[in-house]
Design a protein around this motif. Structure first.
Motif, PDB file in Angstrom:
ATOM      1  N   THR A 123       0.994  -1.188   0.162  1.00 54.40           N
ATOM      2  CA  THR A 123       0.179  -0.107   0.033  1.00 54.40           C
ATOM      3  C   THR A 123       0.922   1.236   0.114  1.00 54.40           C
ATOM      4  OG1 THR A 123      -0.067   0.170   2.462  1.00 54.40           O
ATOM      5  CG2 THR A 123      -1.694  -1.133   1.325  1.00 54.40           C
ATOM      6  N   LYS A 124       0.233   2.270  -0.578  1.00 49.46           N
ATOM      7  CA  LYS A 124       1.071   3.760  -0.472  1.00 49.46           C
ATOM      8  C   LYS A 124       0.014   4.774  -0.563  1.00 49.46           C
ATOM      9  CE  LYS A 124       1.762   4.081  -5.345  1.00 49.46           C
ATOM     10  NZ  LYS A 124       2.661   4.332  -6.731  1.00 49.46           N
ATOM     11  N   GLY A 125       0.472   5.867  -0.002  1.00 55.61           N
ATOM     12  CA  GLY A 125      -0.323   7.043  -0.324  1.00 55.61           C
ATOM     13  C   GLY A 125      -1.636   7.048   0.976  1.00 55.61           C
ATOM     14  N   CYS A 126      -1.514   6.264   1.997  1.00 55.98           N
ATOM     15  CA  CYS A 126      -2.432   6.204   2.760  1.00 55.98           C
ATOM     16  C   CYS A 126      -2.358   7.399   3.797  1.00 55.98           C
ATOM     17  CB  CYS A 126      -2.478   4.715   3.641  1.00 55.98           C
ATOM     18  SG  CYS A 126      -3.844   4.597   4.996  1.00 55.98           S
ATOM     19  N   PRO A 127      -3.315   8.238   4.025  1.00 55.12           N
ATOM     20  CA  PRO A 127      -3.244   9.390   5.007  1.00 55.12           C
ATOM     21  C   PRO A 127      -3.182   8.742   6.629  1.00 55.12           C
ATOM     22  CG  PRO A 127      -5.460   9.436   3.934  1.00 55.12           C
ATOM     23  CD  PRO A 127      -4.711   8.161   3.467  1.00 55.12           C
ATOM     24  N   ASP A 128      -3.679   7.750   6.923  1.00 52.09           N
ATOM     25  CA  ASP A 128      -3.613   7.591   8.317  1.00 52.09           C
ATOM     26  C   ASP A 128      -2.190   7.439   8.968  1.00 52.09           C
ATOM     27  OD1 ASP A 128      -4.066   6.325  10.709  1.00 52.09           O
ATOM     28  OD2 ASP A 128      -5.360   4.654   9.851  1.00 52.09           O
ATOM     29  N   PRO A 129      -2.122   8.705   9.922  1.00 51.82           N
ATOM     30  CA  PRO A 129      -0.785   8.687  10.445  1.00 51.82           C
ATOM     31  C   PRO A 129      -0.582   7.855  11.478  1.00 51.82           C
ATOM     32  CG  PRO A 129      -2.526  10.413  11.390  1.00 51.82           C
ATOM     33  CD  PRO A 129      -3.181   9.438  10.484  1.00 51.82           C
ATOM     34  N   ARG A 130      -1.578   6.946  11.863  1.00 57.12           N
ATOM     35  CA  ARG A 130      -1.295   6.011  13.382  1.00 57.12           C
ATOM     36  C   ARG A 130      -0.112   4.956  13.016  1.00 57.12           C
ATOM     37  NH1 ARG A 130      -7.232   4.072  14.218  1.00 57.12           N
ATOM     38  NH2 ARG A 130      -7.312   3.851  11.884  1.00 57.12           N
ATOM     39  N   TRP A 131       0.788   4.900  14.049  1.00 60.05           N
ATOM     40  CA  TRP A 131       1.579   3.608  14.218  1.00 60.05           C
ATOM     41  C   TRP A 131       1.337   2.909  14.964  1.00 60.05           C
ATOM     42  CZ3 TRP A 131       5.929   2.944  10.939  1.00 60.05           C
ATOM     43  CH2 TRP A 131       6.317   4.042  10.045  1.00 60.05           C
ATOM     44  N   THR A 132      -0.039   2.310  14.718  1.00 64.53           N
ATOM     45  CA  THR A 132      -0.452   1.149  15.372  1.00 64.53           C
ATOM     46  C   THR A 132      -1.044  -0.006  14.435  1.00 64.53           C
ATOM     47  OG1 THR A 132      -2.658   1.917  15.645  1.00 64.53           O
ATOM     48  CG2 THR A 132      -1.036   2.757  17.177  1.00 64.53           C
ATOM     49  N   VAL A 133      -1.243  -1.157  14.930  1.00 63.42           N
ATOM     50  CA  VAL A 133      -1.943  -1.856  14.062  1.00 63.42           C
ATOM     51  C   VAL A 133      -3.236  -1.593  13.499  1.00 63.42           C
ATOM     52  CG1 VAL A 133      -0.723  -4.027  15.371  1.00 63.42           C
ATOM     53  CG2 VAL A 133      -3.139  -3.216  16.147  1.00 63.42           C
ATOM     54  N   GLU A 134      -3.917  -0.517  14.189  1.00 61.27           N
ATOM     55  CA  GLU A 134      -5.180  -0.139  13.619  1.00 61.27           C
ATOM     56  C   GLU A 134      -4.979   1.005  12.299  1.00 61.27           C
ATOM     57  OE1 GLU A 134      -7.906  -1.577  14.322  1.00 61.27           O
ATOM     58  OE2 GLU A 134      -6.737  -2.902  15.693  1.00 61.27           O
ATOM     59  N   ASN A 135      -3.626   1.070  12.168  1.00 57.69           N
ATOM     60  CA  ASN A 135      -3.491   1.819  10.644  1.00 57.69           C
ATOM     61  C   ASN A 135      -4.451   1.230   9.606  1.00 57.69           C
ATOM     62  OD1 ASN A 135      -1.846   2.221   8.203  1.00 57.69           O
ATOM     63  ND2 ASN A 135      -1.325   3.727   9.303  1.00 57.69           N
ATOM     64  N   ALA A 136      -4.965   2.163   8.861  1.00 56.28           N
ATOM     65  CA  ALA A 136      -5.558   1.579   7.879  1.00 56.28           C
ATOM     66  C   ALA A 136      -5.008   0.755   6.695  1.00 56.28           C
ATOM     67  CB  ALA A 136      -6.449   2.682   6.960  1.00 56.28           C
ATOM     68  N   GLY A 137      -3.848   1.089   6.516  1.00 55.70           N
ATOM     69  CA  GLY A 137      -2.930   0.177   5.707  1.00 55.70           C
ATOM     70  C   GLY A 137      -2.689  -1.040   6.120  1.00 55.70           C
ATOM     71  N   CYS A 138      -2.372  -1.285   7.717  1.00 55.64           N
ATOM     72  CA  CYS A 138      -2.114  -2.536   8.157  1.00 55.64           C
ATOM     73  C   CYS A 138      -3.437  -3.402   8.098  1.00 55.64           C
ATOM     74  CB  CYS A 138      -1.777  -2.266   9.590  1.00 55.64           C
ATOM     75  SG  CYS A 138      -0.325  -1.745  10.116  1.00 55.64           S
ATOM     76  N   VAL A 139      -4.730  -2.792   8.389  1.00 50.71           N
ATOM     77  CA  VAL A 139      -5.999  -3.558   8.184  1.00 50.71           C
ATOM     78  C   VAL A 139      -6.090  -4.105   6.692  1.00 50.71           C
ATOM     79  CG1 VAL A 139      -8.470  -3.345   8.508  1.00 50.71           C
ATOM     80  CG2 VAL A 139      -6.704  -2.135  10.194  1.00 50.71           C
ATOM     81  N   ALA A 140      -5.982  -3.111   5.888  1.00 48.89           N
ATOM     82  CA  ALA A 140      -6.259  -3.627   4.432  1.00 48.89           C
ATOM     83  C   ALA A 140      -5.283  -4.778   4.087  1.00 48.89           C
ATOM     84  CB  ALA A 140      -6.013  -2.332   3.309  1.00 48.89           C
ATOM     85  N   VAL A 141      -3.840  -4.699   4.496  1.00 46.12           N
ATOM     86  CA  VAL A 141      -3.051  -5.867   3.891  1.00 46.12           C
ATOM     87  C   VAL A 141      -3.632  -7.054   4.759  1.00 46.12           C
ATOM     88  CG1 VAL A 141      -0.643  -6.651   4.141  1.00 46.12           C
ATOM     89  CG2 VAL A 141      -1.294  -4.049   3.505  1.00 46.12           C
ATOM     90  N   ALA A 142      -3.855  -6.853   6.192  1.00 46.00           N
ATOM     91  CA  ALA A 142      -4.613  -8.183   6.693  1.00 46.00           C
ATOM     92  C   ALA A 142      -5.866  -8.780   6.120  1.00 46.00           C
ATOM     93  CB  ALA A 142      -4.667  -7.704   8.388  1.00 46.00           C
ATOM     94  N   ARG A 143      -6.572  -7.861   5.702  1.00 48.74           N
ATOM     95  CA  ARG A 143      -8.009  -8.436   4.962  1.00 48.74           C
ATOM     96  C   ARG A 143      -7.555  -8.847   3.624  1.00 48.74           C
ATOM     97  NH1 ARG A 143     -11.869  -3.354   6.918  1.00 48.74           N
ATOM     98  NH2 ARG A 143     -12.228  -4.113   9.181  1.00 48.74           N
ATOM     99  N   ALA A 144      -6.699  -8.477   3.057  1.00 51.53           N
ATOM    100  CA  ALA A 144      -6.283  -8.868   1.685  1.00 51.53           C
ATOM    101  C   ALA A 144      -5.630 -10.283   1.892  1.00 51.53           C
ATOM    102  CB  ALA A 144      -5.615  -8.023   0.927  1.00 51.53           C
ATOM    103  N   ALA A 145      -4.912 -10.387   2.866  1.00 54.03           N
ATOM    104  CA  ALA A 145      -4.270 -11.681   3.071  1.00 54.03           C
ATOM    105  C   ALA A 145      -5.094 -12.733   3.645  1.00 54.03           C
ATOM    106  CB  ALA A 145      -3.163 -11.554   4.236  1.00 54.03           C
TER     107      ALA A 145
END
Length: 263
Positions: free
Chosen positions: A231-253
């Motif tokens: 993923t790239k360009g995600c505006p979510d600034p959180r450095w936790t597992v709830e970051n939208a990029g982390c969630v999207a990768v997990a759901r894709a997996a």
């Protein structure tokens, strides 16, 4: 079509960011924007460590870590006393298992620098993936903005080339924010003497601001799914597992594991 719609929905959850992935299992593949270029973040460390084994370097070679070698971000070496000496093999383990940035740069130096790794990548057909520089946080104007860039399709080619030593270290990665997150993984099942988990995962995550990636192998019952999700360009600034990029990768997996591996 159903898979493409599912991935498009995950991409929409990134709030303007981009999702790309490539997966293959038993000769069948799924691709979604697989030739799009992404910052690789720490996922490129796989190529650095694999180069150590391709060159047959002495894993017992002692390397002293000086204060000038310290790099911020992930890892533990930069928090230790300057002057500690570790074998090259241990630095390779730290590079993958805890994504140690200082260890990664020392491994990169040992193999001959970015161009050596890029030459190897080219022989594997990874023509769109390049390691641009060592990891650093204080950039000069002439520095490329990212340590490395690459495509999901290229990372499938890279993963297909990995030898047993690199794979062994990927199985030791304990980060569960992305690929393993929704798969019921338990890396300590044998130590705890509990039932084996439904899936096992060997992987290398990567993260910088706006970027969350994870690449590796998902296995169930002897079937192996090779996957690269970026993923790239995600505006979510959180450095936790709830970051939208982390969630999207997990759901894709999770989607890919269900598609390829579950009856």
């Amino acid at each position: 079509m159903e898979a493409l719609e599912a991935f498009a929905a995950l991409e929409a959850s990134l709030g303007g960011g981009t999702l790309g992935l490539a997966a293959v299992c038993a000769g069948e593949s799924v691709l979604y924007q697989a030739d799009t270029l992404f910052p690789t973040a720490s996922s490129i460390k796989i190529a650095i460590v694999e180069e150590i084994f391709r060159q047959g370097l002495d894993l017992a070679q002692p390397i002293t870590v000086s204060e000038s070698d310290f790099v911020g971000g992930s890892g533990v070496l930069a928090s230790l006393t300057p002057g500690v000496t570790l074998p090259l093999g241990d630095l390779a383990t730290l590079t993958l298992c805890v994504s140690d940035n200082t260890a990664s740069n020392l491994c990169l130096r040992a193999v001959g620098g970015p161009e050596t790794v890029n030459a190897r990548l080219a022989t594997w057909g990874c023509i769109n993936t390049r390691l641009h520089r060592p990891i650093k946080f204080q950039l000069q104007e002439s520095d490329p903005p990212h340590t490395a860039t690459g495509t999901p399709a290229d990372f499938l080619r890279l993963l297909a080339q990995l030898g047993p030593e690199t794979k062994k270290r990927l199985r030791m990665v304990s980060d569960t924010a992305m690929l393993p997150r929704l798969l019921g993984v338990n890396a300590y099942a044998s130590d705890l003497r509990v039932a084996p988990p439904p899936f096992t995962v060997a992987h290398k995550p990567g993260a910088v601001s706006g970027v969350r990636n994870d690449v590796g192998f998902i296995e169930q019952g002897g079937k192996i799914l090779t996957v690269a999700i970026f993923t790239k360009g995600c505006p979510d600034p959180r450095w936790t597992v709830e970051n939208a990029g982390c969630v999207a990768v997990a759901r894709a997996a999770q989607y890919l594991a269900q598609y390829f591996l579950e009856p």
